[in-house]
Design a protein around this motif. Structure first.
Motif, mmCIF file in Angstrom:
data_model
loop_
_atom_site.group_PDB
_atom_site.id
_atom_site.type_symbol
_atom_site.label_atom_id
_atom_site.label_comp_id
_atom_site.label_asym_id
_atom_site.label_seq_id
_atom_site.Cartn_x
_atom_site.Cartn_y
_atom_site.Cartn_z
ATOM 1 N N LEU A 32 0.822 -1.212 0.000
ATOM 2 C CA LEU A 32 0.000 0.000 0.000
ATOM 3 C C LEU A 32 0.857 1.263 0.000
ATOM 4 C CD1 LEU A 32 -2.801 -1.069 2.468
ATOM 5 C CD2 LEU A 32 -2.950 -0.886 -0.014
ATOM 6 N N GLU A 33 1.962 1.232 0.705
ATOM 7 C CA GLU A 33 2.872 2.389 0.722
ATOM 8 C C GLU A 33 3.410 2.673 -0.676
ATOM 9 O OE1 GLU A 33 5.625 1.212 3.758
ATOM 10 O OE2 GLU A 33 4.258 1.820 5.367
ATOM 11 N N LEU A 36 0.520 4.197 -2.667
ATOM 12 C CA LEU A 36 0.278 5.576 -2.248
ATOM 13 C C LEU A 36 1.385 6.523 -2.696
ATOM 14 C CD1 LEU A 36 -1.181 4.959 1.306
ATOM 15 C CD2 LEU A 36 -2.385 5.904 -0.671
ATOM 16 N N THR A 63 -7.669 -4.152 2.527
ATOM 17 C CA THR A 63 -7.762 -2.834 3.153
ATOM 18 C C THR A 63 -9.186 -2.299 3.086
ATOM 19 O OG1 THR A 63 -5.470 -2.419 2.566
ATOM 20 C CG2 THR A 63 -6.797 -0.506 3.160
#
Length: 78
Positions: A32-33, A36, A63
């Motif tokens: 996810l990082e 993003l 998520t």
């Protein structure tokens, strides 16, 4: 058909029990990082050759499932 539980696993002995992808030590948070930060799915797959496209999809689905449930977060004393 692949089930989310086939992709996202937890193990107290791996990554401090954080959700990982197929028990490989790559956390959902790591994927996810990257997303993003603007990395594409293709870029992530190029950097982590052990991942599959469905793994990234599973991270997103996991998520969404987490935030769509009525969860209570314990407040820590200040």
């Amino acid at each position: 058909m692949t089930y989310l539980s086939d992709r996202i696993t937890t193990d107290e002995k791996l990554c401090n029990g954080k959700p990982t992808i197929r028990g490989m030590g790559i956390t959902v948070a790591t994927v996810l990082e990257f997303l993003l930060a603007g990395d594409t799915k293709e870029e992530i797959l190029a950097n982590y050759s052990i991942l599959e496209s469905e793994d990234i999809d599973a991270c997103i689905e996991f998520t969404l499932n987490m935030v769509n449930h009525n969860l209570t977060v314990r407040r820590l004393a200040a």
